[in-house]
Each structure stands twice: as C-alpha cells, then as structure tokens.
Design an enzyme around this catalytic site. Sequence first.
Site, PDB file in Angstrom:
ATOM      1  N   ASN A   1       1.499   3.324  -2.861  1.00 50.13           N
ATOM      2  CA  ASN A   1       1.595   3.906  -3.903  1.00 50.13           C
ATOM      3  C   ASN A   1       0.883   5.448  -4.491  1.00 50.13           C
ATOM      4  OD1 ASN A   1       2.488   1.642  -4.510  1.00 50.13           O
ATOM      5  ND2 ASN A   1       1.691   0.843  -5.930  1.00 50.13           N
TER       6      ASN A   1
ATOM      7  N   ASP B   1       0.774  -1.018   0.204  1.00 47.57           N
ATOM      8  CA  ASP B   1       0.285   0.206   0.110  1.00 47.57           C
ATOM      9  C   ASP B   1       0.856   1.054  -0.390  1.00 47.57           C
ATOM     10  OD1 ASP B   1      -2.135   1.390   0.643  1.00 47.57           O
ATOM     11  OD2 ASP B   1      -2.506   1.375   2.129  1.00 47.57           O
TER      12      ASP B   1
ATOM     13  N   ASN C   1     -11.203  -2.722  -5.206  1.00 49.14           N
ATOM     14  CA  ASN C   1     -10.261  -1.490  -5.811  1.00 49.14           C
ATOM     15  C   ASN C   1     -10.682  -1.441  -7.435  1.00 49.14           C
ATOM     16  OD1 ASN C   1      -6.796  -2.924  -5.497  1.00 49.14           O
ATOM     17  ND2 ASN C   1      -8.328  -0.946  -3.810  1.00 49.14           N
ATOM     18  N   TRP C   2     -12.208  -1.895  -7.740  1.00 50.69           N
ATOM     19  CA  TRP C   2     -12.739  -2.313  -8.701  1.00 50.69           C
ATOM     20  C   TRP C   2     -12.932  -0.806  -9.185  1.00 50.69           C
ATOM     21  CZ3 TRP C   2     -10.924  -4.410 -12.873  1.00 50.69           C
ATOM     22  CH2 TRP C   2     -10.804  -5.817 -12.639  1.00 50.69           C
TER      23      TRP C   2
ATOM     24  N   TRP D   1       2.842   7.751  -2.388  1.00 50.38           N
ATOM     25  CA  TRP D   1       4.294   8.170  -2.717  1.00 50.38           C
ATOM     26  C   TRP D   1       3.736   9.300  -3.790  1.00 50.38           C
ATOM     27  CZ3 TRP D   1       6.680   7.985  -7.504  1.00 50.38           C
ATOM     28  CH2 TRP D   1       8.604   7.750  -6.945  1.00 50.38           C
TER      29      TRP D   1
ATOM     30  N   ARG E   1     -12.566   1.805  -8.579  1.00 50.38           N
ATOM     31  CA  ARG E   1     -11.268   3.454  -8.772  1.00 50.38           C
ATOM     32  C   ARG E   1     -11.427   3.484 -10.226  1.00 50.38           C
ATOM     33  NH1 ARG E   1      -5.732   2.434  -5.601  1.00 50.38           N
ATOM     34  NH2 ARG E   1      -6.527   1.687  -3.540  1.00 50.38           N
TER      35      ARG E   1
ATOM     36  N   HIS F   1       2.472   3.405  -9.053  1.00 50.08           N
ATOM     37  CA  HIS F   1       2.142   2.625  -9.331  1.00 50.08           C
ATOM     38  C   HIS F   1       2.783   1.946  -9.741  1.00 50.08           C
ATOM     39  CE1 HIS F   1      -1.902   2.177  -7.457  1.00 50.08           C
ATOM     40  NE2 HIS F   1      -1.917   3.233  -8.772  1.00 50.08           N
TER      41      HIS F   1
HETATM   42  C1  IPE Z   1      -5.564  -2.707  -0.007  1.00 51.56           C
HETATM   43  O1  IPE Z   1      -4.653  -1.112  -0.745  1.00 51.56           O
HETATM   44  C2  IPE Z   1      -5.139  -3.495  -1.358  1.00 51.56           C
HETATM   45  C3  IPE Z   1      -3.733  -3.382  -1.810  1.00 51.56           C
HETATM   46  C4  IPE Z   1      -2.348  -3.339  -1.059  1.00 51.56           C
HETATM   47  C5  IPE Z   1      -4.156  -4.426  -3.430  1.00 51.56           C
HETATM   48  P1  IPE Z   1      -5.775  -0.232  -0.365  1.00 51.56           P
HETATM   49  O2  IPE Z   1      -5.427   1.146  -0.565  1.00 51.56           O
HETATM   50  O3  IPE Z   1      -7.323  -0.530  -1.619  1.00 51.56           O
HETATM   51  O4  IPE Z   1      -7.287  -0.245   1.282  1.00 51.56           O
HETATM   52  P2  IPE Z   1      -8.029   0.488   1.866  1.00 51.56           P
HETATM   53  O5  IPE Z   1      -8.232   1.920   0.468  1.00 51.56           O
HETATM   54  O6  IPE Z   1      -6.772   1.688   2.067  1.00 51.56           O
HETATM   55  O7  IPE Z   1      -8.145   0.190   2.871  1.00 51.56           O
HETATM   56  C1  IPE Z   2      -1.218   0.843  -3.286  1.00 58.51           C
HETATM   57  O1  IPE Z   2      -1.132   1.617  -2.972  1.00 58.51           O
HETATM   58  C2  IPE Z   2      -1.761  -0.598  -4.745  1.00 58.51           C
HETATM   59  C3  IPE Z   2      -3.141  -0.609  -4.965  1.00 58.51           C
HETATM   60  C4  IPE Z   2      -4.307  -0.830  -4.157  1.00 58.51           C
HETATM   61  C5  IPE Z   2      -3.108  -1.439  -5.668  1.00 58.51           C
HETATM   62  P1  IPE Z   2      -2.687   2.679  -3.615  1.00 58.51           P
HETATM   63  O2  IPE Z   2      -3.121   2.437  -4.615  1.00 58.51           O
HETATM   64  O3  IPE Z   2      -3.905   2.373  -2.236  1.00 58.51           O
HETATM   65  O4  IPE Z   2      -1.869   3.679  -2.835  1.00 58.51           O
HETATM   66  P2  IPE Z   2      -2.589   4.819  -1.380  1.00 58.51           P
HETATM   67  O5  IPE Z   2      -2.812   4.236  -0.781  1.00 58.51           O
HETATM   68  O6  IPE Z   2      -3.622   5.815  -2.200  1.00 58.51           O
HETATM   69  O7  IPE Z   2      -1.076   5.659  -1.331  1.00 58.51           O
HETATM   70 MG    MG Z   3      -3.870   2.589  -0.226  1.00 59.70          MG
END
Ligand code: IPE
Ligand code: IPE
Ligand code: MG
Length: 241
Positions: free
Chosen positions: A18, A16, A64-65, A21, A67, A33
């Site tokens: 990305n 988590d 995550n779908w 960052w 997004r 990513h």
């Molecule tokens: C968890 O991270 C899922 C993955 C790392 C793939 P998320 O960013 O989706 O989780 P939440 O929203 O902080 O709980």
């Molecule tokens: C984790 O990073 C990757 C996935 C969930 C696919 P995020 O995209 O959730 O990054 P943050 O949590 O918004 O920083």
């Molecule tokens: Mg995240």
Amino acid sequence: MPDAPKIPRHVAIIMDGNGRWANQRGLPRLRGHEEGAESVRAVIRACRDYGVRYLTLYAFSVENWVRPQSEIRGLMSLLRKFLAEREHELHENHVRLRVIGRMEDLPLPIQHSLKRVIKATAAYDQGELILALSYGGRAEITHAVQAIAREVKAGLLAPKAIDEQTIAAHLYAPDIPDPDLLIRTSGEMRISNFLLWQISYTELYITEVLWPDFREAELAKAIEAYGRRKRRFGDTKERDV
Ligand code: IPE
Ligand code: IPE
Ligand code: MG
C-alpha cells in the site's frame, strides 16, 4: 472432459504494498491504505463468487506497531469504517467473521465492535472471513505453548501426550483448515511472521502487483495458478510392492 478448475478451500493473503502504491503517485501512505481497503472489498466478493470457504487477510502484524502513530491511527480508522460499512454483507451472505491475533492490543472501541460482529455472525455457515490483526505467527505459537504448559502443570496433560494435534488445537482458530493458497502482493519473497504453523504445505503465489491494484482479475490469475499446481505433501505415490 477437462477437470473442473480446482478452487482452494482456504485462501490467505499478505496484503502488502500500500505504501509503495502511494509513494509511486506522490501521495501519503494512508491513501495507499484507503485504496487497499477497496481491494479488500473486491477480493472478499470475488472469493465468495469462486466458492472459497475461508479467506484470511493479514491486515496488521505485531511488528506493525512500531510504525508512526499517525499511520496506525489511520489504519485503525479504516478498520472501523470497514466494519461499519461491510457488516451488512456478512449478514446477507451468512459469512462468519473471525479474528486471529492479539485482539487485546487493539483500541477498545475496535475490540468492542469486532466482538459484537463476531458474536452476531457466529452461527453463519456459508463462509468465514478471518482478519489477522496484531497477528504474529511466533506470538500465536508462544500463546499455544503457554496454554499447553498450564494444562501440564494442572495435571491434565502428560508431556509425552503432546503431539502436532495438541499444538494445532491451541492455536487461535483451531477449527479452520490450513490455507491451501497463500498470496503475497508486491513481490517480497518472505512470510513476515504469518501463519508459521499452518502454511507448512500451503501453495505460495507471490505477485509483483501492489495490493491496491490487486482486484478480481489478479485473484483469478492466482486461482488459475493454484489449479495448475501438483500438491504432493511429500508423497510420490510410488509404493513398494
Ligand atoms: C506484512 O507486511 C504484514 C501485513 C501485510 C499486515 P509488512 O510490510 O509489515 O512486512 P515486511 O516489513 O515487508 O516484512
Ligand atoms: C501493507 O502495506 C499494509 C500493512 C502492512 C498494514 P504496507 O504499508 O506495508 O506498504 P509497503 O510495503 O510499505 O509498500
Ligand atoms: Mg509492507
């Protein structure tokens, strides 16, 4: 003689941070990513060097779908690139690729390449890389319950014969031992629907470090911390005499 350092057999990672960052640098989330994909490379290699046998990476959750499509497309294209560029390492190191999750939700070309690599590496026995893709812990348990219900309906299983082993045996990858160590980067103190059944006695390691900054040195810290843990599994080792 000090004890040899304890190496977890199975490490699971919630990768988590990305997006944060990238935000911190005024860059688009996708750049985060991309940099995260470099951490994936580094951590796979370092785990192999440590002799970690199973590595499970939470790459995309069922949640995550929702997004934006552009971010999802970017993530899927990184996954395709990862498979194309890293497959040879699986062959060279005899590492088996597995997927847990609703693979049927993924774009068809990705499903096809995943299935091809899964098949081509199925006989390897030097380690397993498990990608959690369109994965949800509740979805996994629901899927298991449906399969068990079908067996009951077909008269193959009595309800009173259902025990913890029955449930475990119907999860996505029943032969893989539960994680010893679960790492979450970027500091959130939650599980986010990851491996709900399997982590009942897993050691947790949560670091503020964002996933794109999590490389060999950070993995070393996590493994050292694991080595200092006392796992009790509810047992004090005291017994009535
Ligand atoms: C968890 O991270 C899922 C993955 C790392 C793939 P998320 O960013 O989706 O989780 P939440 O929203 O902080 O709980
Ligand atoms: C984790 O990073 C990757 C996935 C969930 C696919 P995020 O995209 O959730 O990054 P943050 O949590 O918004 O920083
Ligand atoms: Mg995240």
